[in-house]
Design a protein around this motif. Structure first.
Motif, PDB file in Angstrom:
ATOM      1  N   PHE A  13       0.905  -1.084   0.076  1.00 19.31           N
ATOM      2  CA  PHE A  13      -0.118   0.146   0.069  1.00 19.31           C
ATOM      3  C   PHE A  13       0.832   1.330  -0.064  1.00 19.31           C
ATOM      4  O   PHE A  13       0.379   2.396  -0.263  1.00 19.31           O
ATOM      5  CB  PHE A  13      -0.940  -0.042   1.123  1.00 19.31           C
ATOM      6  N   PRO A  30       0.106   3.610  -4.748  1.00 21.32           N
ATOM      7  CA  PRO A  30      -0.012   4.787  -5.262  1.00 21.32           C
ATOM      8  C   PRO A  30       0.850   5.575  -6.171  1.00 21.32           C
ATOM      9  O   PRO A  30       0.457   6.245  -7.251  1.00 21.32           O
ATOM     10  CB  PRO A  30       0.173   5.981  -4.100  1.00 21.32           C
ATOM     11  N   VAL A  65      -6.890  17.235  -1.748  1.00 20.20           N
ATOM     12  CA  VAL A  65      -6.870  15.626  -1.229  1.00 20.20           C
ATOM     13  C   VAL A  65      -5.938  15.362  -0.122  1.00 20.20           C
ATOM     14  O   VAL A  65      -6.498  14.511   0.878  1.00 20.20           O
ATOM     15  CB  VAL A  65      -6.449  14.790  -2.517  1.00 20.20           C
ATOM     16  N   THR A 105      -9.323   2.343   5.288  1.00 22.67           N
ATOM     17  CA  THR A 105      -9.754   2.424   3.842  1.00 22.67           C
ATOM     18  C   THR A 105      -9.623   3.836   2.986  1.00 22.67           C
ATOM     19  O   THR A 105      -9.006   3.976   1.996  1.00 22.67           O
ATOM     20  CB  THR A 105     -11.066   2.010   3.870  1.00 22.67           C
ATOM     21  N   ALA A 106     -10.083   4.875   3.812  1.00 21.54           N
ATOM     22  CA  ALA A 106      -9.710   6.332   3.317  1.00 21.54           C
ATOM     23  C   ALA A 106      -8.385   6.681   3.172  1.00 21.54           C
ATOM     24  O   ALA A 106      -8.147   7.170   2.322  1.00 21.54           O
ATOM     25  CB  ALA A 106     -10.787   7.160   4.332  1.00 21.54           C
ATOM     26  N   ILE A 124      -5.867   4.938   2.492  1.00 27.98           N
ATOM     27  CA  ILE A 124      -4.957   4.275   1.298  1.00 27.98           C
ATOM     28  C   ILE A 124      -5.571   4.934   0.114  1.00 27.98           C
ATOM     29  O   ILE A 124      -5.024   5.296  -0.865  1.00 27.98           O
ATOM     30  CB  ILE A 124      -5.212   2.785   1.382  1.00 27.98           C
ATOM     31  N   VAL A 125      -7.177   5.246   0.070  1.00 28.71           N
ATOM     32  CA  VAL A 125      -7.844   5.549  -1.016  1.00 28.71           C
ATOM     33  C   VAL A 125      -6.925   7.151  -1.269  1.00 28.71           C
ATOM     34  O   VAL A 125      -6.772   7.500  -2.452  1.00 28.71           O
ATOM     35  CB  VAL A 125      -9.202   5.881  -0.992  1.00 28.71           C
ATOM     36  N   LEU A 126      -7.196   7.982  -0.298  1.00 26.78           N
ATOM     37  CA  LEU A 126      -6.684   9.353  -0.337  1.00 26.78           C
ATOM     38  C   LEU A 126      -4.887   9.605  -0.512  1.00 26.78           C
ATOM     39  O   LEU A 126      -4.774  10.451  -1.446  1.00 26.78           O
ATOM     40  CB  LEU A 126      -6.919   9.887   0.955  1.00 26.78           C
ATOM     41  N   THR A 132      -3.373   7.205  -2.484  1.00 27.31           N
ATOM     42  CA  THR A 132      -3.325   6.725  -3.565  1.00 27.31           C
ATOM     43  C   THR A 132      -3.524   7.872  -4.724  1.00 27.31           C
ATOM     44  O   THR A 132      -2.956   8.275  -5.670  1.00 27.31           O
ATOM     45  CB  THR A 132      -4.404   5.616  -4.018  1.00 27.31           C
ATOM     46  N   VAL A 133      -4.845   8.593  -4.333  1.00 27.65           N
ATOM     47  CA  VAL A 133      -5.466   9.625  -5.217  1.00 27.65           C
ATOM     48  C   VAL A 133      -4.361  10.854  -5.278  1.00 27.65           C
ATOM     49  O   VAL A 133      -4.285  11.426  -6.340  1.00 27.65           O
ATOM     50  CB  VAL A 133      -6.952  10.059  -4.847  1.00 27.65           C
TER      51      VAL A 133
END
Length: 503
Positions: free
Chosen positions: A330, A334, A378, A390-391, A393-395, A397-398
């Motif tokens: 992880f 990204p 972001v 979860t938030a 790793i999403v943030l 990555t984005v």
């Protein structure tokens, strides 16, 4: 004739070269997770995650630890007794017994030391690349940076200060690489292909995406010193390929087709002249608004990139208590998204240039909106929602993904405004732009010293977002990517000759 274009081979080797260039920057970022003593959740001050009780947090360390000091080497040996919890989050490599008692402040010094002298060789990198060629300068800079990795385990076992000295030297040598590459780009790549070619610089993203997970598994199945042995070996292999396939200009390449050489020469026209020897126009460069806007954009984007890239393994391992394999995956994901976004955006940017649907300046500004301003918002979201795994790793990555637009933004703009002096301009930009590489880890170390909490990391992300958004706005308002008059060798030559005749 060779079916594969020389520019394609060049892109590939530049891409791998930058992947290795960032490999030597980030290898310690993830290795340090296994190099230092495991953090006891009971003493870090980490807040429980949602649905996680403090009792569960305290029960994570269910095995006995015995620390033995080896005074002759300054080492701390961690002996684990009982069953190894390798399948639990926060598990420790069963093959790695050597760990060091470095606190967060000392870890920050170690992580940031690569950049302490990295800025010094940025301008010399552009000057040397122009004088001796990118093949020599980039090749030796990258190669030696990798080869020094062989010494890292020895220096770490001796003393963390010895490791810092080695990393300073490594950063000093590696600092020559980036600026020298713009010299090669200016000589090889037609203007309307630059956005796409500069994506090769973002091979560093793939380097991070691949090497973070790879090193995570290496440390789990072997031990952390193997991370640095692998880095050195890969550097040797790349350097051999670089020496055989790469040449400083199409004219020097013995295997390039006549069609490709003619196309490159006609596309570049008179914007690049490597035969005239004139003095570098330092005053116009240092007083140029477009140059300084590129410097500012680089400062913001690199602050954001280095903060997320350098701190991701520690953030995920300590705050979200992930094991080393998950941390590696992880932390690297990204950057895989970053190179994909960079390539797609570059195709879009080059399309806009070819069809003249948008000016070169506005394309560079659009790219900077993504890699600085949108990314900044972001990161700001990460400050408030990062407690959720979860938030987070999403943030992460984005935010990192949007940085990929930099290849079509300020990086390409430096070649746009002055192809003849692009290496020197990138050197100036990098000299200032790499400062966040050690300032950011230092600040993170101070903010999280004995305070590994989401509140402390919230401040880290807020500072990062401010840098990104502020620098991005300045570039959008004041940036310019038109060819500068002081780039013209021939015009300068005529002016000098006219002045001599009058005198």
């Amino acid at each position: 004739m060779c079916d594969v274009q020389a520019r394609t081979v060049l892109w590939f080797l530049v891409f791998i070269g930058f992947a290795l260039n960032y490999m030597i920057r980030i290898n310690l970022n993830i290795a340090i997770v296994e190099m230092v003593m495991p953090t006891d959740p009971k003493t870090t001050g980490r807040a429980p995650r949602i649905g996680e009780s403090q009792d569960k947090l305290s029960a994570m360390s269910t095995y006995e630890e015995k620390y033995v000091t080896n005074s002759s080497e300054g080492l701390l040996i961690l002996e684990l007794e009982g069953e190894h919890p390798k399948n639990t989050s926060g598990g420790i490599s069963p093959h790695d017994s050597t760990r060091f008692n470095w606190n967060e402040y000392e870890q920050g010094l170690v992580l940031g030391s690569f950049f302490w002298a990295h800025w010094i060789t940025q301008i010399p990198g552009g000057i040397l690349g122009k004088k001796y060629g990118t093949k020599l300068v980039f090749g030796l800079s990258n190669g030696m940076g990798c080869w020094l990795c062989f010494l890292i385990p020895t220096m770490a076992q001796w003393d963390y200060r010895a490791l810092i000295v080695l990393r300073v030297l490594q950063g000093l040598v590696a600092g020559l690489a980036w600026p020298s590459m713009h010299v090669l780009t200016a000589k090889w790549i037609p203007p309307n292909e630059r956005s796409k070619f500069v994506t090769a610089y973002l091979g560093n993203s793939v380097g991070v995406a691949v090497f973070y997970p790879l090193f995570g598994y290496v440390m789990y199945w072997a031990s952390w010193p193997w991370v640095f042995h692998i880095c050195g070996a890969l550097g040797v292999l790349w350097w051999l390929g670089w020496q055989y396939f790469v040449y400083d200009s199409p004219a020097q390449h013995p295997r390039i087709s006549a069609t490709e050489a003619s196309y490159i020469e006609n596309s570049l026209g008179a914007t690049v002249d490597s035969n005239r020897k004139v003095q570098t126009p330092w005053k116009p460069i240092l007083t140029s608004r477009p140059v300084w806007m590129n410097v500012i954009a680089q400062w913001g984007s690199i602050w954001g990139l280095f903060t997320l890239m350098t701190q991701a393994p520690t953030y995920f391992r300590i705050l979200h208590n992930w094991n080393i394999q998950t941390t590696g995956i992880f932390s690297g994901l990204p950057h895989l998204m970053r190179i994909i976004f960079a390539y797609c955006f570059s195709l879009f940017a080059d399309y806009l240039l070819r069809t003249e649907k948008m000016s070169r300046t506005n394309i560079r500004k659009l790219a900077t909106v993504f890699c600085c301003i949108i990314k900044g918002f972001v990161v700001l979201s990460l400050a408030y929602f990062g407690y959720n795994p979860t938030a987070a790793i999403v943030l992460f990555t984005v935010a990192t993904m949007f940085h990929g637009a930099v290849s079509s933004g300020s990086l390409a703009s430096m070649v746009d405004i002055t192809p003849n002096f692009a290496g020197i301009v990138l050197g100036l930009s990098s000299m200032i732009g790499v400062l966040p590489g050690f300032i950011s880890p230092y600040i993170v170390g101070l903010l999280t010293l004995d305070n590994q909490t989401f509140e402390a990391w919230q401040h880290v992300f807020q500072i990062c977002a401010t840098m990104l958004i502020g620098c991005g706005l300045l570039y959008v308002i004041f940036g310019d990517s038109t060819l500068q008059t002081w780039n013209d060798y021939k015009s300068r030559g005529r002016d000098e000759e006219s002045t001599e005749e009058i005198g």
